[in-house]
Design an enzyme around this catalytic site. Structure first.
Site, mmCIF file in Angstrom:
data_model
loop_
_atom_site.group_PDB
_atom_site.id
_atom_site.type_symbol
_atom_site.label_atom_id
_atom_site.label_comp_id
_atom_site.label_asym_id
_atom_site.label_seq_id
_atom_site.Cartn_x
_atom_site.Cartn_y
_atom_site.Cartn_z
ATOM 1 N N ASN A 9 0.855 -0.965 -0.002
ATOM 2 C CA ASN A 9 -0.009 0.084 0.186
ATOM 3 C C ASN A 9 0.842 1.207 0.051
ATOM 4 O O ASN A 9 1.460 1.496 1.030
ATOM 5 C CB ASN A 9 -0.788 -0.016 1.432
ATOM 6 C CG ASN A 9 -1.687 1.355 1.416
ATOM 7 O OD1 ASN A 9 -1.710 1.904 0.582
ATOM 8 N ND2 ASN A 9 -2.390 1.471 2.586
ATOM 9 N N LYS A 11 -0.060 4.368 -0.300
ATOM 10 C CA LYS A 11 -0.532 5.578 0.235
ATOM 11 C C LYS A 11 -0.062 6.771 -0.560
ATOM 12 O O LYS A 11 -0.098 6.432 -2.075
ATOM 13 C CB LYS A 11 0.022 5.795 1.532
ATOM 14 C CG LYS A 11 -0.119 4.516 2.192
ATOM 15 C CD LYS A 11 0.122 4.880 3.781
ATOM 16 C CE LYS A 11 -0.036 3.505 4.533
ATOM 17 N NZ LYS A 11 0.125 3.579 5.902
ATOM 18 N N HIS A 95 -9.590 1.273 4.923
ATOM 19 C CA HIS A 95 -8.187 1.600 5.760
ATOM 20 C C HIS A 95 -8.476 2.791 6.877
ATOM 21 O O HIS A 95 -9.037 3.670 6.584
ATOM 22 C CB HIS A 95 -7.211 2.071 4.804
ATOM 23 C CG HIS A 95 -5.840 2.250 5.354
ATOM 24 N ND1 HIS A 95 -5.398 3.133 6.069
ATOM 25 C CD2 HIS A 95 -4.852 1.430 5.117
ATOM 26 C CE1 HIS A 95 -4.058 2.979 6.323
ATOM 27 N NE2 HIS A 95 -3.851 1.775 5.812
ATOM 28 N N GLU A 97 -6.786 5.168 7.651
ATOM 29 C CA GLU A 97 -6.434 6.646 7.413
ATOM 30 C C GLU A 97 -7.407 7.168 6.643
ATOM 31 O O GLU A 97 -8.140 8.370 6.852
ATOM 32 C CB GLU A 97 -5.254 6.656 6.412
ATOM 33 C CG GLU A 97 -3.894 6.438 7.197
ATOM 34 C CD GLU A 97 -2.692 5.987 6.390
ATOM 35 O OE1 GLU A 97 -2.758 5.721 5.133
ATOM 36 O OE2 GLU A 97 -1.929 5.482 7.244
ATOM 37 N N GLU A 164 -5.323 -4.405 10.955
ATOM 38 C CA GLU A 164 -4.365 -3.339 10.921
ATOM 39 C C GLU A 164 -4.562 -2.488 12.285
ATOM 40 O O GLU A 164 -5.357 -1.533 12.193
ATOM 41 C CB GLU A 164 -4.503 -2.233 9.524
ATOM 42 C CG GLU A 164 -3.986 -2.998 8.526
ATOM 43 C CD GLU A 164 -3.507 -2.198 7.607
ATOM 44 O OE1 GLU A 164 -2.335 -2.686 6.859
ATOM 45 O OE2 GLU A 164 -4.076 -1.033 7.364
ATOM 46 N N GLY A 170 2.644 2.749 10.673
ATOM 47 C CA GLY A 170 3.538 3.661 10.456
ATOM 48 C C GLY A 170 4.328 4.079 11.555
ATOM 49 O O GLY A 170 4.882 5.100 11.468
ATOM 50 N N SER A 209 3.421 -1.941 10.274
ATOM 51 C CA SER A 209 5.133 -1.817 10.337
ATOM 52 C C SER A 209 5.560 -3.236 10.093
ATOM 53 O O SER A 209 6.501 -3.661 10.865
ATOM 54 C CB SER A 209 5.447 -1.391 11.891
ATOM 55 O OG SER A 209 5.018 0.118 12.071
HETATM 56 P P1 PGA Z 1 2.751 0.452 7.467
HETATM 57 O O1 PGA Z 1 1.381 0.678 6.733
HETATM 58 O O2 PGA Z 1 3.483 -0.658 6.953
HETATM 59 O O3 PGA Z 1 3.802 1.734 7.019
HETATM 60 O O4 PGA Z 1 2.881 0.423 9.020
HETATM 61 C C1 PGA Z 1 0.615 -0.275 6.803
HETATM 62 C C2 PGA Z 1 -0.782 0.197 6.184
HETATM 63 O O5 PGA Z 1 -1.168 1.302 6.556
HETATM 64 O O6 PGA Z 1 -1.286 -0.522 5.383
#
Ligand code: PGA
Length: 249
Positions: A9, A11, A95, A97, A164, A170, A209
């Site tokens: 992903n 983003k 997601h 976000e 998640e 992140g 992460s």
């Molecule tokens: P990340 O993001 O691996 O940077 O923690 C995962 C995601 O939001 O799908």
């Protein structure tokens, strides 16, 4: 047996030249991987270019977002038909976000999943608790609410669930394999109550992460069938190592 599913992903990262550079390195690194479904979700602006580059490869194209109407006066939105037209096989929905910054509710996410399925797209459906929810013992209840809301009236065909935990996205803080397995087992149980034995065929990914360093131990978990990877998917060597989990130890 569930085939492992590893998705990038990206983003809001990567211009078209940066994407071309990534694909030139990444495609050869994973060309012999047959036992893992590999998927990449670039920004909308490079979908057309990536679709072209992924032809005749073992990598699926994923969109990061979708709107639930087929067409109409919805400035700035992209319809399911447009995603299919450009070559997407999956779309990400739910997601954290999108829930947090764009106020997407369980109901909106449910409409998006329905629209995606109607047009033949698979869905990577994300759920997960915040730190405050975990600290107050609400994790399993949140997962249940998000699953029931998002999957209301949905058949399980081509649905991939991504657990998640918001506190792990992140942040460099990964759920331990035990924490991940507990959540994944709960999700599987809930899926069983919705879909019966079909639940055993559904992939449940972990996201938050994931790195080349922790992917092997996470993938040991019995109910963990793959990963949705943000930061560590932006570099070809790091993402290819994740795709080849356990194999390069
Ligand atoms: P990340 O993001 O691996 O940077 O923690 C995962 C995601 O939001 O799908």
């Amino acid at each position: 047996m569930r085939k492992p599913f590893i998705a990038a992903n990206w983003k809001m990262h990567k211009t078209i030249p940066e994407t071309q550079e990534f694909l030139s390195a990444f495609i050869p690194l994973v060309k012999d991987v047959k036992d893992v479904t590999i998927a990449i979700a670039p920004p909308f602006t490079s979908l057309a270019m990536v679709a072209e580059r992924l032809k005749n490869t073992n990598i699926l194209l994923v969109a990061q977002n979708i709107f639930y109407e087929e067409k109409g006066a919805y400035t700035g939105e992209i319809s399911p038909l447009m995603l299919v037209d450009i070559g997407c096989k999956y779309v990400i929905a739910g997601h954290s976000e999108r829930r947090q910054f764009f106020y997407e509710t369980d109901d909106i996410i449910n409409k998006k999943i329905k629209a995606a399925q109607k047009s033949g797209l698979g869905v990577i459906f994300c759920i997960g608790e915040s730190l405050a929810e975990r600290d107050t013992g609400k994790t399993l209840a949140i997962l249940q609410r998000e699953l029931e809301g998002g999957l209301d009236g949905i058949n399980p065909e081509d649905i991939v669930i991504a657990y998640e935990p918001v506190w792990a996205i992140g942040t460099g803080k990964t759920a331990t394999p035990a924490q991940a397995q507990e959540a994944h087992a709960h999700i599987r149980e809930k899926l069983r109550s919705l879909y019966g034995n079909k639940a055993d065929e559904l992939c449940i990914l972990y996201g938050g992460s994931v790195t080349p360093e922790n992917v092997d131990s996470l993938m040991e978990c019995i109910d963990l069938d793959g990963a949705l990877v943000g930061g560590a998917s932006l570099k070809a060597d790091s993402f290819s190592r994740i795709v080849k989990f356990r194999k390069e130890l």
